[in-house]
Enzyme design. Structure first.
Site, mmCIF file in Angstrom:
data_model
loop_
_atom_site.group_PDB
_atom_site.id
_atom_site.type_symbol
_atom_site.label_atom_id
_atom_site.label_comp_id
_atom_site.label_asym_id
_atom_site.label_seq_id
_atom_site.Cartn_x
_atom_site.Cartn_y
_atom_site.Cartn_z
ATOM 1 N N SER A 17 0.762 -1.204 0.058
ATOM 2 C CA SER A 17 -0.162 -0.073 0.104
ATOM 3 C C SER A 17 0.901 1.509 -0.037
ATOM 4 O O SER A 17 1.805 1.343 -0.954
ATOM 5 C CB SER A 17 -1.086 -0.023 0.940
ATOM 6 O OG SER A 17 -1.840 -1.086 1.157
ATOM 7 N N LYS A 42 -0.040 -4.071 -3.674
ATOM 8 C CA LYS A 42 -1.216 -3.753 -3.250
ATOM 9 C C LYS A 42 -1.496 -2.420 -3.501
ATOM 10 O O LYS A 42 -1.074 -1.437 -3.001
ATOM 11 C CB LYS A 42 -1.354 -3.900 -1.479
ATOM 12 C CG LYS A 42 -2.700 -3.303 -0.943
ATOM 13 C CD LYS A 42 -3.805 -4.161 -1.273
ATOM 14 C CE LYS A 42 -5.047 -3.791 -0.302
ATOM 15 N NZ LYS A 42 -6.344 -3.707 -1.359
#
Length: 110
Positions: A17, A42
């Protein structure tokens, strides 16, 4: 601001992320060498929406993608991750991350 001291980011397959976006920004701007393992990949932000109830039971839900992460140079990282500049073992222990990094990781990229 110190922009000359070599900077190395140690990442692994669980780096995901926003940490991947930060890693990509440092790499794409030639500010840091990335060492370790390719990151997770991600690259999307999702929200879960409940579908409803029937006889007091939940009927499940649906994941809706509401945004995606991309690098400063607009590369999509989803399911790809960030490749490292220096592959190295990341099983060095949290107390001694420097032992994971070979000397070549600290050589300034041109």
């Amino acid at each position: 601001m110190d922009l000359d001291t070599p900077l190395v980011l140690l990442v692994d397959k669980n780096t995901a992320s926003a940490a991947e976006v930060f890693t990509a920004a440092m790499k794409e701007n030639n500010r840091a060498t990335v060492a370790g393992e390719q990151t997770f990949g991600k690259g999307i932000v999702q929200t879960i929406r409940q579908l409803g109830f029937e006889d007091g039971e939940k009927n499940g839900g649906v994941a809706v993608t509401v945004a995606r992460y991309e690098t400063p140079q607009h590369h999509d990282i989803n399911k790809q991750g960030i490749p490292v500049d220096v592959k190295t073992n990341v099983d060095c222990g949290k107390e001694d991350a420097l032992s994971c990094l070979p000397n070549e990781a600290f050589k300034r990229k041109s």
